[in-house]
Structure formats: structure tokens, C-alpha cells
Design an enzyme around this catalytic site. Structure first.
Site, PDB file in Angstrom:
ATOM      1  N   THR A 105      38.956  34.181  43.261  1.00 20.56           N
ATOM      2  CA  THR A 105      39.073  35.098  44.390  1.00 20.56           C
ATOM      3  C   THR A 105      37.854  36.003  44.530  1.00 20.56           C
ATOM      4  O   THR A 105      37.720  36.712  45.520  1.00 20.56           O
ATOM      5  CB  THR A 105      40.319  36.003  44.227  1.00 20.56           C
ATOM      6  OG1 THR A 105      40.240  36.615  42.948  1.00 20.56           O
ATOM      7  CG2 THR A 105      41.594  35.207  44.342  1.00 20.56           C
ATOM      8  N   GLY A 106      36.971  35.991  43.539  1.00 24.09           N
ATOM      9  CA  GLY A 106      35.783  36.852  43.591  1.00 24.09           C
ATOM     10  C   GLY A 106      34.867  36.451  44.733  1.00 24.09           C
ATOM     11  O   GLY A 106      34.907  35.321  45.208  1.00 24.09           O
ATOM     12  N   CYS A 107      34.046  37.400  45.187  1.00 26.06           N
ATOM     13  CA  CYS A 107      33.159  37.125  46.323  1.00 26.06           C
ATOM     14  C   CYS A 107      31.749  36.781  45.871  1.00 26.06           C
ATOM     15  O   CYS A 107      30.855  36.633  46.698  1.00 26.06           O
ATOM     16  CB  CYS A 107      33.106  38.324  47.254  1.00 26.06           C
ATOM     17  SG  CYS A 107      34.618  38.558  48.166  1.00 26.06           S
ATOM     18  N   ILE A 108      31.538  36.701  44.575  1.00 24.44           N
ATOM     19  CA  ILE A 108      30.157  36.494  44.145  1.00 24.44           C
ATOM     20  C   ILE A 108      30.097  35.455  43.035  1.00 24.44           C
ATOM     21  O   ILE A 108      31.041  35.273  42.310  1.00 24.44           O
ATOM     22  CB  ILE A 108      29.523  37.845  43.704  1.00 24.44           C
ATOM     23  CG1 ILE A 108      28.037  37.731  43.465  1.00 24.44           C
ATOM     24  CG2 ILE A 108      30.230  38.422  42.507  1.00 24.44           C
ATOM     25  CD1 ILE A 108      27.232  37.764  44.712  1.00 24.44           C
TER      26      ILE A 108
END
Lengths: 108, 164
Positions: A105-108
Site C-alpha cells: 500500500t506504500g506510495c514509494i
């Protein structure tokens, strides 16, 4: 090779996956399961894959959540280019599947 | 299971302030991470994001943003445009934003560009904007190609297109 595939299929029969192919229970994961999932995705795991998988598992066990790709590239000697070569087709998703972790779910 | 690799995302990055540089980069990176083919077309001020001499110096605009506040330090303190115009305000806001971005472990712009290029994203400088600003391919970061608008549309065929 066919023996290997048979064994792999056998292992995965007892593992529960969600609709998108992520393991439902990350704690049920074993290295053998990782080999079998990878084989299903057409990937043969090498020592370099294991650097990533072991790191991700270690982080997950310590923090309760998988590391971001950026953290993997900063904390291991696997750089971004290699990471995408090791796990083609979307490094975050593919690596999470093989490491038995949930959908990232992380954006990076 | 979803068939990855078939989706394609084309982003047009048209703004060069620090706060507007991140959204296209974050989306392009997210696309790569999930196996979606990513193309970013940098045009007008967006070109600064891939211009070697400018990419490290992008600033937050403090004028013309009616929602400007001291978030996250004091989100309730609103900064009116007239104060945003004071000397040093943009530098201060830029410093604050860079600090927050770093806390979230997002890389600075130059490193971000390198990361998404390594991840397989395609980067293009808009030919017309480059001509207008007197830039050549050598002024852009290594992996960026120069492309005209019509050529970009060819690249964008069948893709989801996003204008930032």
C-alpha cells in the site's frame, strides 16, 4: 522439472490466497512456498531474489508491515534497476506475492 | 489475477513548482511498482523537473495559493497571499516541504527522476517548450528523450492520459 512443478503445486494447494494472488496469512509463509509462487509467476529464485525476500520478511516480522521498495534499495545492495529485473511485471506487487506479504500500500 | 503489464499511463507534467513536481513523479513511480507502463511528458514549466540546472532548485509557490498554511507545524495558521509575497517566504515554505518529504522517505526531485527512470519509466522533454526556453537535449537529465507533441500522442495511443 515436471517433478519440481508437481511438488510446487502440491505445496500451494494448502496455502490460502486472495483474489489477486497475495497470501492471506503472511505467517504461514515458508521459503518453499516462495519458490512455488515464484515458479508460478515464471521466476526462478536466485541468491539476489533472496536478498530482497529475506529483507522484506525480516522487516515485516519486526514492524508488522512490509518495507517500501525505496527502503529495500536503501538498506540492501540491490538497486532499483536490479530490483525491477529480479521481479518483472511490477516489482512491488511481484515481490510482495513471493514474500508472502499482503498487497503493498506504500506510495514509494 | 489481474493481467499486469497491459495498462499504460501517460502523464503530462506542465508545472515546475516543487509541490507540483511530486504528483506526476509519485504516480509514475506507483505505475512502475504495479507493473503499469509509465510515460511522462514534461512541458512548459514542467520541463524544469528534468532540466539538470534547475531540478534541484524547484521552489514552493507561496503566492496564489488560497489554502497555504503552516501545515503540519501549525495547520490552523493560514498564510494570506500578501504575506506569501514577502521575501524569503517561498524559500521557507520550500525548506519546510523538503523536510517533510524527506521524513516520509521520498527522495529529492533529482533522485526521484533517477529512480523512476531505473524503474523503467520513459521520460520526455517537450520539443516546443525546449525551443522556447533555449534548451537542448544536453540540458536535460540523461534518460530523457526529446519529443514533439504529435510524437507524444503516438506514444500515448491506448494509454490513460493524465494532465498535471
Amino acid at each position: 522439472m515436471s517433478d519440481q512443478s508437481l511438488t510446487n503445486t502440491g505445496i500451494l494447494e494448502n496455502v490460502e490466497f486472495d483474489d489477486e494472488g497475495y497470501m492471506v496469512d503472511p505467517h504461514a509463509w515458508t521459503p518453499e512456498i516462495a519458490e512455488a509462487i515464484a515458479a508460478q509467476l515464471g521466476i526462478t529464485l536466485t541468491d539476489r531474489h533472496w536478498v530482497v525476500i529475506n529483507f522484506a520478511r525480516k522487516e515485516f516480522e519486526a514492524n508488522g508491515e512490509p518495507p517500501t521498495l525505496r527502503r529495500i534499495t536503501k538498506q540492501t545492495d540491490v538497486n532499483t534497476k536490479e530490483l525491477y529485473q529480479l521481479f518483472p511485471g511490477g516489482a512491488a506487487k511481484v515481490a510482495a506475492k513471493i514474500a508472502g506479504l499482503g498487497k503493498p500500500t506504500g506510495c514509494i | 489475477m489481474q493481467e499486469n503489464g497491459t495498462r499504460k499511463l501517460c502523464i503530462i507534467a506542465s508545472k515546475g513548482s516543487l509541490d507540483m513536481a511530486y504528483p506526476p513523479l509519485i504516480l509514475a513511480n506507483a505505475a512502475c511498482m504495479s507493473g503499469i507502463e509509465a510515460h511522462v511528458f514534461f512541458t512548459f514549466w514542467g520541463l524544469d523537473i528534468i532540466t539538470k540546472s534547475k531540478m534541484k532548485k524547484l521552489k514552493v509557490a507561496t503566492v496564489g495559493n488560497p489554502n497555504l498554511s503552516m501545515a503540519p507545524y501549525a495547520p490552523s495558521i493560514h498564510i494570506p497571499t500578501i504575506l506569501g509575497a514577502l521575501p524569503g517566504m517561498s524559500a521557507l515554505a520550500t525548506w519546510m516541504m523538503k523536510r517533510e518529504i524527506d521524513k516520509l522517505d521520498f527522495p529529492p526531485v533529482d533522485e526521484f527522476i533517477e529512480m523512476i527512470a531505473d524503474a523503467g519509466a520513459h521520460l520526455y522533454g517537450c520539443k516546443m517548450s525546449m525551443d522556447m526556453m533555449g534548451l537542448t537535449k544536453e540540458d536535460l537529465v540523461e534518460p530523457a528523450e526529446v519529443l514533439g507533441a504529435m510524437e507524444f500522442l503516438e506514444v500515448a495511443e491506448g494509454a490513460q492520459v493524465l494532465f498535471v
